[in-house]
Design a protein around this motif. Sequence first.
Motif: not given
Length: 310
Positions: A46-48, A51-54, A280-282
């Motif tokens: 879920i976090p991965s 992260g892709v979406i963000l 941007y970090s993502a």
Amino acid sequence: MQSVATAPKPEKVLVAGKKKLKRNDRFWVAVFVTPNMVMYSLFILIPSAAGVILSFCEWDILGPIQWVGLENYRRLFDDELLLPAFGRTFKFVALGVLPTVFGGFLVAVLLNWKVKGIGAFRAMFFLPLTISSAVAGIAWSSIFNPEAGWINRILEIVGIKGPEWLSSFTWALPSITIIVIWLSLPLVIILYLAGLQRISPEILEAAALDGANVWQRLWQVIFPCVSATTTLVVAIEILAFLSSPFEISLLMVQGGPLDSTTSLAYYAYKVAFEQFEVGYSAALVMLQFFVLMSIVVPIALVRKYRKAKG
């Protein structure tokens, strides 16, 4: 007329028993696997995915999430701090991977000797596996202390003035690399020990009979026999040195001095939690992921090819 009860055939009983056993196996597999899958989904999948979406969004943690499409990825090409962070990341890899691989191999060869008390030496070398990065950071901070650290004291004995390791622009990155090497060695040693113990003693005896000395047996017989392990170890250590320096750098020097230990992972952390530009970090993290894949996939293909070739 009385009916005579017939006993079930042994074959039917066996089949029924197997079906019952399979049902029981499925139940217990589900019992043990489900909690792990739930935890893996909650903390990895879920976090991965988030992260892709963000990476396609703009978000400052407090405000609403806004979709910006590929804007974060276009921004990568204009970021003046990105290339220096990339360069420092590859310095970590260049300085750390080869010493860890070859050092771990040589230590594993020594620990593979069948001598009395070797178990105690193995436990000593495996000790870093039980130590957290925070504890390791505290311990190595005292070792690298320019006044009281034992490294500088040893250098003083031979007439060399030791540098201020962690506060020096030149020496901070090598110092962090040494700590990551120390933390990485136990896994490398374990993997090489497993590979060394699969080598047939007859191969070494034949090499000795052919006149090969210890050095020749080490590098021309033993090392080629663990080539599959070496491929795996190299892949693991490249991944480790692309990511692990972030944690040590954060704990010990906060990316300094003057960003000399700011790797790509640490730069992404600063962008997210100091500048509050999570999107941007993502995108930076996704860039690191693609770099990792560009390294891991060729190594996996080479390993598969060598395995198929025998």
